[in-house]
Scaffold this motif. Structure first.
Motif, PDB file in Angstrom:
ATOM      1  N   TRP A  29       0.855  -1.186   0.000  1.00 32.13           N
ATOM      2  CA  TRP A  29       0.000   0.000   0.000  1.00 32.13           C
ATOM      3  C   TRP A  29       0.891   1.237   0.000  1.00 32.13           C
ATOM      4  CZ3 TRP A  29      -5.300  -0.664  -0.073  1.00 32.13           C
ATOM      5  CH2 TRP A  29      -5.760  -1.945   0.194  1.00 32.13           C
ATOM      6  N   ARG A  30       0.547   2.243  -0.802  1.00 32.94           N
ATOM      7  CA  ARG A  30       1.304   3.492  -0.842  1.00 32.94           C
ATOM      8  C   ARG A  30       0.400   4.628  -0.400  1.00 32.94           C
ATOM      9  NH1 ARG A  30       4.294   3.978  -5.839  1.00 32.94           N
ATOM     10  NH2 ARG A  30       5.928   2.979  -4.640  1.00 32.94           N
ATOM     11  N   SER A  31       0.939   5.477   0.475  1.00 37.73           N
ATOM     12  CA  SER A  31       0.176   6.630   0.959  1.00 37.73           C
ATOM     13  C   SER A  31       0.375   7.806   0.012  1.00 37.73           C
ATOM     14  CB  SER A  31       0.613   7.025   2.368  1.00 37.73           C
ATOM     15  OG  SER A  31       1.867   7.661   2.323  1.00 37.73           O
ATOM     16  N   VAL A  32      -0.396   8.862   0.230  1.00 32.71           N
ATOM     17  CA  VAL A  32      -0.271  10.063  -0.594  1.00 32.71           C
ATOM     18  C   VAL A  32       1.074  10.745  -0.357  1.00 32.71           C
ATOM     19  CG1 VAL A  32      -2.747  10.468  -0.791  1.00 32.71           C
ATOM     20  CG2 VAL A  32      -1.505  11.417   1.144  1.00 32.71           C
ATOM     21  N   THR A  33       1.745  10.452   0.751  1.00 31.82           N
ATOM     22  CA  THR A  33       3.060  11.027   1.035  1.00 31.82           C
ATOM     23  C   THR A  33       4.188  10.200   0.427  1.00 31.82           C
ATOM     24  OG1 THR A  33       3.276   9.823   3.119  1.00 31.82           O
ATOM     25  CG2 THR A  33       2.260  12.021   3.204  1.00 31.82           C
ATOM     26  N   GLY A  34       3.877   9.019  -0.116  1.00 34.70           N
ATOM     27  CA  GLY A  34       4.876   8.171  -0.753  1.00 34.70           C
ATOM     28  C   GLY A  34       5.366   7.024   0.102  1.00 34.70           C
ATOM     29  N   ALA A  35       4.958   6.941   1.346  1.00 35.61           N
ATOM     30  CA  ALA A  35       5.357   5.836   2.220  1.00 35.61           C
ATOM     31  C   ALA A  35       4.656   4.558   1.770  1.00 35.61           C
ATOM     32  CB  ALA A  35       4.990   6.151   3.669  1.00 35.61           C
ATOM     33  N   THR A  36       5.329   3.414   1.932  1.00 38.18           N
ATOM     34  CA  THR A  36       4.720   2.137   1.577  1.00 38.18           C
ATOM     35  C   THR A  36       4.716   1.213   2.783  1.00 38.18           C
ATOM     36  OG1 THR A  36       6.821   1.229   0.804  1.00 38.18           O
ATOM     37  CG2 THR A  36       5.404   2.258  -0.848  1.00 38.18           C
ATOM     38  N   VAL A  37       3.673   0.388   2.868  1.00 41.09           N
ATOM     39  CA  VAL A  37       3.564  -0.629   3.911  1.00 41.09           C
ATOM     40  C   VAL A  37       3.028  -1.908   3.276  1.00 41.09           C
ATOM     41  CG1 VAL A  37       3.169   1.004   5.787  1.00 41.09           C
ATOM     42  CG2 VAL A  37       1.227   0.029   4.583  1.00 41.09           C
ATOM     43  N   CYS A  38       3.192  -3.014   3.983  1.00 47.99           N
ATOM     44  CA  CYS A  38       2.652  -4.292   3.553  1.00 47.99           C
ATOM     45  C   CYS A  38       1.553  -4.668   4.538  1.00 47.99           C
ATOM     46  CB  CYS A  38       3.762  -5.341   3.544  1.00 47.99           C
ATOM     47  SG  CYS A  38       3.245  -6.924   2.867  1.00 47.99           S
ATOM     48  N   ALA A  39       0.334  -4.858   4.041  1.00 48.26           N
ATOM     49  CA  ALA A  39      -0.800  -5.178   4.912  1.00 48.26           C
ATOM     50  C   ALA A  39      -1.833  -5.989   4.146  1.00 48.26           C
ATOM     51  CB  ALA A  39      -1.426  -3.902   5.458  1.00 48.26           C
ATOM     52  N   GLN A  40      -2.681  -6.692   4.877  1.00 52.00           N
ATOM     53  CA  GLN A  40      -3.745  -7.468   4.250  1.00 52.00           C
ATOM     54  C   GLN A  40      -4.960  -6.601   3.937  1.00 52.00           C
ATOM     55  OE1 GLN A  40      -3.981 -10.635   7.203  1.00 52.00           O
ATOM     56  NE2 GLN A  40      -3.154 -12.046   5.696  1.00 52.00           N
TER      57      GLN A  40
END
Length: 75
Positions: A29-40
């Motif tokens: 998942w990518r946020s509007v700020t550009g950070a990415t995370v891995c989630a279900q």
């Protein structure tokens, strides 16, 4: 009491159906700020799901059963 004789077998049948379910896929998942995370599931409304599913919580191994993970010929 006879009206509830079907309840216990029905509960066992429903519970056994859940036992055959597979694990939920993981996504990047990518946020509007550009950070990415891995989630279900989505971390929130400001997140966009990327690419195809993964099979691990680090988003390193792609799901081989996903139709998007098959190689394309480029045509």
């Amino acid at each position: 009491m006879k009206t509830f004789e079907w309840l216990l077998p029905a509960l066992f049948l429903a519970a056994s159906a859940v036992a055959f379910a597979g694990p939920a896929p993981w996504y990047q998942w990518r946020s509007v700020t550009g950070a990415t995370v891995c989630a279900q599931t989505s971390p929130g409304p400001a997140w966009v799901r990327l690419e195809q599913p993964f099979v691990d919580p680090r988003c390193q191994r792609r799901d081989p059963s996903s139709s998007n993970s098959k190689t394309r010929s480029g045509k």
